[in-house]
Design an enzyme around this catalytic site. Structure first.
Site, short mmCIF file in Angstrom:
data_model
loop_
_atom_site.label_atom_id
_atom_site.label_comp_id
_atom_site.label_asym_id
_atom_site.label_seq_id
_atom_site.Cartn_x
_atom_site.Cartn_y
_atom_site.Cartn_z
N ASP A 93 -14.19 15.68 -2.97
CA ASP A 93 -13.62 14.41 -2.34
C ASP A 93 -14.93 14.63 -1.30
O ASP A 93 -14.65 12.88 -0.26
CB ASP A 93 -12.49 13.73 -2.78
CG ASP A 93 -12.08 13.10 -4.09
OD1 ASP A 93 -13.36 13.21 -4.57
OD2 ASP A 93 -11.12 13.13 -4.50
N ARG A 136 -11.57 8.91 -4.87
CA ARG A 136 -10.30 8.10 -5.77
C ARG A 136 -10.91 7.55 -4.25
O ARG A 136 -10.03 5.82 -4.49
CB ARG A 136 -9.00 8.79 -5.36
CG ARG A 136 -8.79 10.21 -6.63
CD ARG A 136 -8.16 10.04 -6.48
NE ARG A 136 -6.46 9.55 -6.45
CZ ARG A 136 -5.93 8.68 -8.17
NH1 ARG A 136 -6.89 8.85 -8.67
NH2 ARG A 136 -4.91 7.86 -7.83
#
Length: 530
Positions: A302, A347
């Site tokens: 991420d 996320r």
């Protein structure tokens, strides 16, 4: 507190960084950079009036105070000072056993045993500059300003690398490696380089802890002895040679295990939650006055760890995502009114989606968690998809998994690491598109692709393999230098050591005012969806 609890606490402390705040609220820079941007309240005439007060770490800055610069610099230096085992123990260093001099002996130099004559060491006072752009105004794109005048402040961090003096006797050291959290390209590359570097120092007792922190307390999970011969080729495969898991036991129980196993160095490879766990272990070891160096290596596709240019696995994830995007593009272009929809990991941050969209050049709409949007209405995403089908006949949409969560029913459930289990926006988007075009009587052929596990399970590409190599080596150098409670990362193109306490204050986010996001918008041509 348990390590899963540490991860939950970390997530809770950062949940206030919403998309609305990231679009310009004063919280934005605190979430990303560790200090707040100036608040911009409206004056009676409606123009923005900058307040001359901000917060840096725990320091409240008053810019009317002539000494605010000095106070800010002292606060920064204090925050980024690295924890060291000599903070607890009265130890004298010894000359390092790490030397590549045998390959670099100057002509006529016969003393190959002394490290003094090899200039391959990093001085303890070396520093790397974290930021290099001097912004002229707080309104400049991507500006990171501390005061109303955007004064230039030097943010120095410790340069990573081997030191001439070390604080451990290599032949007495027992080193342990653990991989935590989810899979990520490059895990095996880091394990391999940690083992290689430890052996160059002269360490003989190297073990792997299986399946994350669970390996410290789960019965039946034994230490795995590691050596150069054993890990020589593990970088040729994806996944983790040691296995991974989420969550863990109480910190005290893990440190009990570390103490019983007589571990001197612990290398934790993981993301934000695992870093929080590593810091808890470091603090507990200090509390017990154990001579243990806990060093983390930042792992997350991420790319959401604060202060770092990138984390290992990110480049590979972006590259692997190209396959999914290209497939969606071919499917969409080959169909009548084709719409390709790709959901990528991310996320709370949209770095993968943004960079994959930029690099592919095939994306018409990119949706990320940091930028809010509406699906319905004349200025919504669905209306824009109508326009794209009318004008070019097909379109491709890329969404980050954490995008649009405010449009979905929220869940309070969490996984073992304390992460909130997100609603599936990709599936929601697919259903919304189908329903919308059915309701308006326009045929649309939607192809939905979710390459999540393909992206994270693959082998590291060349760029990530190099990054993993350096991070793994620097982690060992940091441990032998006596540091603990630190992580090794790349900052402003240079490799540096950072205190774990600073990098876990908040996750890094895409700044919607940054040039990179503006470049993405220029590439996709998408409007504001408000």
């Amino acid at each position: 507190m348990s390590l899963s609890g540490m991860a939950i606490a970390f997530k809770a402390s950062t949940s206030a960084c919403t998309a609305q705040q990231l679009r310009g609220h004063s919280t934005r820079d605190h979430c990303q950079y560790g200090f707040t941007h100036l608040n911009e309240p409206r004056s009676r005439k409606g123009s923005a009036a900058l307040q001359v007060r901000a917060t840096s770490g725990k320091l409240d800055l008053d810019f009317s105070d002539p000494s605010w610069r000095q106070k800010y610099q002292e606060d920064w230096d204090s925050r980024f000072n690295l924890p060291h085992i000599t903070d607890i123990f009265d130890l004298k260093p010894r000359l390092t056993t790490f030397s590549l001099k045998k390959n670099r002996t100057p002509l006529g130099d016969t003393d190959a045993s002394s490290p003094d004559k090899w200039n391959g060491y990093v001085n303890k006072d070396d520093r790397a500059l974290l930021k290099v752009i001097k912004y002229a105004s707080p309104t400049s794109a991507g500006a990171e300003c501390i005061d109303p005048d955007c004064s230039w402040m030097e943010h120095w961090v410790h340069r990573a690398g081997p030191r001439k003096e070390i604080y451990y006797e290599p032949e007495e050291v027992k080193a342990a490696i653990v991989t935590c959290g989810g899979l990520c390209p490059g895990l095996n590359d880091v394990i391999r380089q940690i083992v290689f570097t430890l052996e160059i120092y002269g360490v003989k007792n190297i073990v792997g802890i299986q399946f994350g922190y669970r390996g410290f307390f789960e019965k039946g999970l034994k230490e795995m002895p590691l050596s150069r011969d054993l890990v020589e080729n593990i970088n040729l495969s994806g996944g983790s040679f040691l296995g991974v898991s989420r969550g863990g036991a109480k910190t005290s129980e893990i440190v009990d295990s570390i103490q019983a196993r007589r571990i001197d160095m612990l290398f934790v490879i993981g993301g934000n939650g695992s870093h929080a766990g590593a810091n808890a272990i470091h603090e507990e070891c200090r509390k017990r006055k154990l001579k243990v160096s806990v060093v983390a290596v930042p792992k997350t596709i991420d790319n959401d760890i604060l202060f770092m240019d990138k984390t290992f696995g990110f480049d590979t994830a972006v590259e692997e995502a190209q396959r999914a995007i290209n497939s969606a593009y071919i499917e969409a272009r080959s169909a009548y009114h084709g719409i390709g929809l790709v959901k990528l990991m991310g996320r709370s941050t949209g770095f993968i989606a943004m960079h994959a969209s930029l690099s592919s050049g095939q994306i018409d709409v990119c949706l990320i968690p940091e930028v809010s949007f509406t699906l319905d209405g004349e200025r919504g995403v669905l209306a824009h998809l109508e326009h794209l089908l009318k004008t070019k006949g097909f379109c491709v949409v890329c969404v980050a998994e954490g995008a649009g969560q405010d449009l979905l029913q929220k869940s309070n459930a969490t996984d073992a690491s304390g992460n909130v289990i997100l609603s599936d926006f990709g599936v929601h988007m697919q259903q919304k598109i189908k329903k919308h075009f059915k309701d308006i009587g326009v045929p649309a052929d939607i192809k939905y692709i979710d390459p999540t596990y393909m992206v994270r399970a693959c082998r590291a590409n060349a760029s990530d393999a190099i990054l993993c190599t350096v991070l793994g080596q620097n982690a060992v150098h940091g441990a032998f230098a006596g540091f603990s409670g630190i992580t090794s990362g790349i900052c402003n193109t240079h490799y540096a050591y950072l205190p774990i306490t600073e990098v876990i204050t908040a996750p890094k986010h895409v700044n919607p005012n940054s040039r990179m996001w503006h470049r993405c918008l220029t590439s996709t041509g998408q409007p504001d969806f408000h």
